[in-house]
Design a protein around this motif. Sequence first.
Motif, PDB file in Angstrom:
ATOM      1  N   PRO A 102      -6.942   9.591   0.654  1.00 58.16           N
ATOM      2  CA  PRO A 102      -7.040  10.986   0.214  1.00 58.16           C
ATOM      3  C   PRO A 102      -5.947  11.401  -0.777  1.00 58.16           C
ATOM      4  O   PRO A 102      -6.137  12.340  -1.537  1.00 58.16           O
ATOM      5  N   GLU A 103      -4.811  10.685  -0.788  1.00 56.09           N
ATOM      6  CA  GLU A 103      -3.729  11.018  -1.724  1.00 56.09           C
ATOM      7  C   GLU A 103      -4.002  10.461  -3.117  1.00 56.09           C
ATOM      8  O   GLU A 103      -3.305  10.796  -4.067  1.00 56.09           O
ATOM      9  N   GLY A 104      -4.974   9.560  -3.240  1.00 55.03           N
ATOM     10  CA  GLY A 104      -5.295   8.977  -4.541  1.00 55.03           C
ATOM     11  C   GLY A 104      -4.261   7.989  -5.027  1.00 55.03           C
ATOM     12  O   GLY A 104      -3.931   7.968  -6.207  1.00 55.03           O
ATOM     13  N   SER A 105      -3.735   7.158  -4.144  1.00 54.43           N
ATOM     14  CA  SER A 105      -2.748   6.142  -4.521  1.00 54.43           C
ATOM     15  C   SER A 105      -3.438   4.966  -5.204  1.00 54.43           C
ATOM     16  O   SER A 105      -4.490   4.512  -4.758  1.00 54.43           O
ATOM     17  N   PHE A 106      -2.794   4.460  -6.270  1.00 58.80           N
ATOM     18  CA  PHE A 106      -3.323   3.303  -6.988  1.00 58.80           C
ATOM     19  C   PHE A 106      -2.193   2.380  -7.375  1.00 58.80           C
ATOM     20  O   PHE A 106      -1.206   2.862  -7.903  1.00 58.80           O
ATOM     21  N   PRO A 107      -2.318   1.099  -7.136  1.00 60.46           N
ATOM     22  CA  PRO A 107      -3.333   0.496  -6.287  1.00 60.46           C
ATOM     23  C   PRO A 107      -3.009   0.745  -4.818  1.00 60.46           C
ATOM     24  O   PRO A 107      -1.850   0.893  -4.437  1.00 60.46           O
ATOM     25  N   LEU A 108      -4.043   0.802  -4.042  1.00 68.39           N
ATOM     26  CA  LEU A 108      -3.911   0.871  -2.589  1.00 68.39           C
ATOM     27  C   LEU A 108      -4.821  -0.201  -2.034  1.00 68.39           C
ATOM     28  O   LEU A 108      -5.995  -0.283  -2.398  1.00 68.39           O
ATOM     29  N   THR A 109      -4.265  -1.034  -1.178  1.00 73.58           N
ATOM     30  CA  THR A 109      -5.014  -2.138  -0.608  1.00 73.58           C
ATOM     31  C   THR A 109      -4.909  -2.050   0.901  1.00 73.58           C
ATOM     32  O   THR A 109      -3.828  -1.824   1.438  1.00 73.58           O
ATOM     33  N   LEU A 110      -6.054  -2.215   1.561  1.00 75.74           N
ATOM     34  CA  LEU A 110      -6.101  -2.088   3.016  1.00 75.74           C
ATOM     35  C   LEU A 110      -6.796  -3.285   3.638  1.00 75.74           C
ATOM     36  O   LEU A 110      -7.738  -3.844   3.074  1.00 75.74           O
ATOM     37  N   LEU A 111      -6.347  -3.632   4.822  1.00 77.15           N
ATOM     38  CA  LEU A 111      -7.026  -4.607   5.659  1.00 77.15           C
ATOM     39  C   LEU A 111      -7.494  -3.835   6.886  1.00 77.15           C
ATOM     40  O   LEU A 111      -6.674  -3.229   7.584  1.00 77.15           O
ATOM     41  N   VAL A 112      -8.807  -3.784   7.101  1.00 73.33           N
ATOM     42  CA  VAL A 112      -9.356  -3.010   8.212  1.00 73.33           C
ATOM     43  C   VAL A 112     -10.285  -3.894   9.039  1.00 73.33           C
ATOM     44  O   VAL A 112     -10.836  -4.881   8.547  1.00 73.33           O
ATOM     45  N   ASP A 113     -10.451  -3.514  10.296  1.00 75.72           N
ATOM     46  CA  ASP A 113     -11.394  -4.245  11.134  1.00 75.72           C
ATOM     47  C   ASP A 113     -12.791  -3.645  10.974  1.00 75.72           C
ATOM     48  O   ASP A 113     -12.979  -2.655  10.266  1.00 75.72           O
ATOM     49  N   ALA A 114     -13.767  -4.244  11.636  1.00 72.61           N
ATOM     50  CA  ALA A 114     -15.161  -3.811  11.490  1.00 72.61           C
ATOM     51  C   ALA A 114     -15.395  -2.398  12.019  1.00 72.61           C
ATOM     52  O   ALA A 114     -16.382  -1.763  11.671  1.00 72.61           O
ATOM     53  N   GLN A 115     -14.473  -1.882  12.843  1.00 75.01           N
ATOM     54  CA  GLN A 115     -14.587  -0.515  13.345  1.00 75.01           C
ATOM     55  C   GLN A 115     -13.891   0.490  12.427  1.00 75.01           C
ATOM     56  O   GLN A 115     -13.886   1.689  12.691  1.00 75.01           O
ATOM     57  N   GLY A 116     -13.265   0.004  11.369  1.00 77.92           N
ATOM     58  CA  GLY A 116     -12.625   0.884  10.403  1.00 77.92           C
ATOM     59  C   GLY A 116     -11.159   1.158  10.663  1.00 77.92           C
ATOM     60  O   GLY A 116     -10.536   1.945   9.946  1.00 77.92           O
ATOM     61  N   LYS A 117     -10.581   0.499  11.647  1.00 77.34           N
ATOM     62  CA  LYS A 117      -9.163   0.697  11.953  1.00 77.34           C
ATOM     63  C   LYS A 117      -8.301  -0.047  10.927  1.00 77.34           C
ATOM     64  O   LYS A 117      -8.493  -1.233  10.687  1.00 77.34           O
ATOM     65  N   VAL A 118      -7.342   0.670  10.327  1.00 82.20           N
ATOM     66  CA  VAL A 118      -6.450   0.063   9.344  1.00 82.20           C
ATOM     67  C   VAL A 118      -5.433  -0.810  10.072  1.00 82.20           C
ATOM     68  O   VAL A 118      -4.687  -0.341  10.934  1.00 82.20           O
ATOM     69  N   LEU A 119      -5.398  -2.086   9.694  1.00 81.39           N
ATOM     70  CA  LEU A 119      -4.466  -3.036  10.298  1.00 81.39           C
ATOM     71  C   LEU A 119      -3.231  -3.245   9.428  1.00 81.39           C
ATOM     72  O   LEU A 119      -2.147  -3.484   9.935  1.00 81.39           O
ATOM     73  N   LYS A 120      -3.423  -3.184   8.108  1.00 83.36           N
ATOM     74  CA  LYS A 120      -2.319  -3.407   7.166  1.00 83.36           C
ATOM     75  C   LYS A 120      -2.602  -2.601   5.908  1.00 83.36           C
ATOM     76  O   LYS A 120      -3.748  -2.488   5.481  1.00 83.36           O
ATOM     77  N   LYS A 121      -1.537  -2.055   5.331  1.00 78.81           N
ATOM     78  CA  LYS A 121      -1.659  -1.227   4.131  1.00 78.81           C
ATOM     79  C   LYS A 121      -0.608  -1.669   3.114  1.00 78.81           C
ATOM     80  O   LYS A 121       0.565  -1.816   3.451  1.00 78.81           O
ATOM     81  N   TRP A 122      -1.060  -1.896   1.886  1.00 80.51           N
ATOM     82  CA  TRP A 122      -0.159  -2.177   0.768  1.00 80.51           C
ATOM     83  C   TRP A 122      -0.295  -1.014  -0.201  1.00 80.51           C
ATOM     84  O   TRP A 122      -1.347  -0.828  -0.806  1.00 80.51           O
ATOM     85  N   ASP A 123       0.743  -0.218  -0.341  1.00 78.94           N
ATOM     86  CA  ASP A 123       0.727   0.931  -1.247  1.00 78.94           C
ATOM     87  C   ASP A 123       1.482   0.524  -2.512  1.00 78.94           C
ATOM     88  O   ASP A 123       2.686   0.303  -2.469  1.00 78.94           O
ATOM     89  N   GLY A 124       0.770   0.405  -3.616  1.00 75.94           N
ATOM     90  CA  GLY A 124       1.379  -0.064  -4.855  1.00 75.94           C
ATOM     91  C   GLY A 124       1.195  -1.565  -5.015  1.00 75.94           C
ATOM     92  O   GLY A 124       0.487  -2.215  -4.244  1.00 75.94           O
ATOM     93  N   PHE A 125       1.838  -2.108  -6.026  1.00 76.77           N
ATOM     94  CA  PHE A 125       1.740  -3.538  -6.301  1.00 76.77           C
ATOM     95  C   PHE A 125       2.578  -4.308  -5.290  1.00 76.77           C
ATOM     96  O   PHE A 125       3.776  -4.074  -5.179  1.00 76.77           O
ATOM     97  N   PRO A 126       1.961  -5.221  -4.545  1.00 70.73           N
ATOM     98  CA  PRO A 126       2.735  -6.022  -3.595  1.00 70.73           C
ATOM     99  C   PRO A 126       3.487  -7.102  -4.367  1.00 70.73           C
ATOM    100  O   PRO A 126       2.884  -8.065  -4.821  1.00 70.73           O
TER     101      PRO A 126
END
Length: 143
Positions: A102-126
Amino acid sequence: MKLLLLFLLLNFSPPVSWLGDIHEATAVAEKSHKLIFISFSGSDWCIPCIRLRKEILESDTFEKYASEHLILVRADFPRQKKNQLSKEQVKLNEALADKYNPEGSFPLTLLVDAQGKVLKKWDGFPNVSPEKFVEQINAFTGN
Protein backbone atom coordinates in the motif's frame (compact mmCIF):
# COMPACT_ATOMS: atom_id res chain seq x y z
CA MET A 1 27.11 -33.55 -32.54
CA LYS A 2 25.02 -35.86 -30.35
CA LEU A 3 27.25 -35.11 -27.37
CA LEU A 4 26.84 -31.37 -27.87
CA LEU A 5 23.06 -31.71 -28.00
CA LEU A 6 23.06 -33.87 -24.87
CA PHE A 7 25.29 -31.36 -23.07
CA LEU A 8 22.99 -28.48 -23.97
CA LEU A 9 19.88 -30.35 -22.85
CA LEU A 10 21.40 -31.30 -19.49
CA ASN A 11 22.75 -27.86 -18.69
CA PHE A 12 19.65 -25.79 -19.23
CA SER A 13 16.98 -25.71 -16.59
CA PRO A 14 13.36 -25.16 -17.55
CA PRO A 15 12.58 -21.52 -18.27
CA VAL A 16 11.05 -19.57 -15.43
CA SER A 17 7.50 -18.42 -15.87
CA TRP A 18 6.16 -15.27 -14.25
CA LEU A 19 2.45 -15.11 -13.55
CA GLY A 20 0.41 -11.93 -13.38
CA ASP A 21 -2.50 -13.25 -11.29
CA ILE A 22 -2.07 -13.97 -7.59
CA HIS A 23 -5.18 -16.16 -7.58
CA GLU A 24 -3.68 -18.42 -10.24
CA ALA A 25 -0.36 -18.42 -8.37
CA THR A 26 -2.09 -19.37 -5.12
CA ALA A 27 -3.87 -22.29 -6.75
CA VAL A 28 -0.62 -23.57 -8.26
CA ALA A 29 1.24 -23.06 -4.97
CA GLU A 30 -1.35 -25.04 -3.04
CA LYS A 31 -1.18 -27.97 -5.46
CA SER A 32 2.60 -27.97 -5.78
CA HIS A 33 3.38 -27.10 -2.13
CA LYS A 34 5.62 -24.22 -3.22
CA LEU A 35 6.00 -20.69 -1.92
CA ILE A 36 5.00 -17.63 -3.93
CA PHE A 37 7.62 -15.03 -4.83
CA ILE A 38 6.10 -11.61 -5.61
CA SER A 39 8.07 -8.83 -7.29
CA PHE A 40 6.65 -5.29 -7.34
CA SER A 41 8.49 -3.40 -10.03
CA GLY A 42 8.53 -0.27 -12.14
CA SER A 43 10.22 -1.96 -15.07
CA ASP A 44 10.79 1.14 -17.21
CA TRP A 45 11.48 3.86 -14.65
CA CYS A 46 12.76 2.38 -11.37
CA ILE A 47 16.55 1.98 -11.55
CA PRO A 48 16.78 -0.36 -8.49
CA CYS A 49 13.98 -2.48 -10.03
CA ILE A 50 15.89 -2.79 -13.28
CA ARG A 51 19.06 -3.73 -11.38
CA LEU A 52 17.17 -6.34 -9.36
CA ARG A 53 15.78 -7.90 -12.51
CA LYS A 54 19.08 -7.88 -14.43
CA GLU A 55 21.50 -8.73 -11.62
CA ILE A 56 19.47 -11.21 -9.57
CA LEU A 57 16.13 -12.30 -11.02
CA GLU A 58 17.52 -13.03 -14.49
CA SER A 59 20.65 -14.74 -13.15
CA ASP A 60 21.13 -18.43 -13.89
CA THR A 61 21.34 -19.08 -10.14
CA PHE A 62 17.95 -17.54 -9.35
CA GLU A 63 16.20 -18.86 -12.44
CA LYS A 64 17.35 -22.44 -11.82
CA TYR A 65 16.27 -22.28 -8.17
CA ALA A 66 12.96 -20.57 -8.92
CA SER A 67 12.01 -23.01 -11.68
CA GLU A 68 12.20 -25.85 -9.17
CA HIS A 69 11.00 -24.24 -5.93
CA LEU A 70 8.88 -21.11 -6.42
CA ILE A 71 5.75 -19.76 -8.06
CA LEU A 72 6.68 -16.34 -9.46
CA VAL A 73 4.36 -13.33 -9.65
CA ARG A 74 5.34 -10.02 -11.21
CA ALA A 75 3.32 -6.90 -10.42
CA ASP A 76 4.74 -4.34 -12.80
CA PHE A 77 3.85 -0.66 -12.85
CA PRO A 78 5.42 0.78 -16.01
CA ARG A 79 5.05 4.47 -16.82
CA GLN A 80 6.00 4.71 -20.49
CA LYS A 81 3.09 4.52 -22.89
CA LYS A 82 4.77 1.86 -25.02
CA ASN A 83 5.00 -0.46 -21.99
CA GLN A 84 1.45 -0.09 -20.72
CA LEU A 85 -0.30 -3.23 -19.54
CA SER A 86 -3.82 -4.38 -20.31
CA LYS A 87 -6.59 -2.89 -18.15
CA GLU A 88 -7.19 -6.33 -16.69
CA GLN A 89 -3.52 -6.70 -15.69
CA VAL A 90 -3.46 -3.19 -14.21
CA LYS A 91 -6.46 -4.12 -12.02
CA LEU A 92 -4.77 -7.34 -10.88
CA ASN A 93 -1.55 -5.47 -10.05
CA GLU A 94 -3.37 -2.70 -8.20
CA ALA A 95 -5.35 -5.22 -6.13
CA LEU A 96 -2.12 -7.03 -5.24
CA ALA A 97 -0.48 -3.72 -4.32
CA ASP A 98 -3.46 -2.76 -2.15
CA LYS A 99 -2.94 -5.94 -0.16
CA TYR A 100 0.87 -6.19 -0.01
CA ASN A 101 2.34 -2.84 -1.04
CA PRO A 102 0.00 0.00 0.00
CA GLU A 103 2.96 2.40 0.47
CA GLY A 104 4.01 1.89 -3.17
CA SER A 105 7.59 0.80 -2.46
CA PHE A 106 9.73 -0.10 -5.47
CA PRO A 107 11.25 -2.55 -5.74
CA LEU A 108 9.43 -4.59 -3.15
CA THR A 109 9.89 -8.33 -3.13
CA LEU A 110 7.93 -10.76 -0.99
CA LEU A 111 8.00 -14.44 -0.23
CA VAL A 112 4.53 -15.62 0.81
CA ASP A 113 2.92 -18.96 1.50
CA ALA A 114 -0.15 -20.30 -0.31
CA GLN A 115 -2.39 -18.72 2.36
CA GLY A 116 -0.93 -15.28 1.66
CA LYS A 117 1.17 -14.96 4.81
CA VAL A 118 4.33 -12.90 4.23
CA LEU A 119 7.38 -14.93 5.24
CA LYS A 120 10.14 -12.60 4.01
CA LYS A 121 10.22 -9.05 2.69
CA TRP A 122 12.95 -7.26 0.74
CA ASP A 123 12.28 -3.51 0.60
CA GLY A 124 14.51 -1.95 -2.05
CA PHE A 125 17.40 -3.53 -3.92
CA PRO A 126 18.80 -6.48 -1.97
CA ASN A 127 22.49 -5.70 -2.21
CA VAL A 128 23.63 -9.33 -2.28
CA SER A 129 24.79 -11.81 -4.89
CA PRO A 130 22.24 -14.05 -6.59
CA GLU A 131 23.65 -16.95 -4.55
CA LYS A 132 23.09 -15.13 -1.23
CA PHE A 133 19.61 -14.08 -2.36
CA VAL A 134 18.71 -17.70 -3.10
CA GLU A 135 20.15 -18.72 0.30
CA GLN A 136 17.79 -16.23 1.97
CA ILE A 137 14.81 -17.76 0.14
CA ASN A 138 16.00 -21.29 0.75
CA ALA A 139 15.85 -20.69 4.51
CA PHE A 140 12.05 -20.66 4.11
CA THR A 141 11.57 -23.35 1.48
CA GLY A 142 13.64 -25.98 3.25
CA ASN A 143 15.23 -27.23 0.03
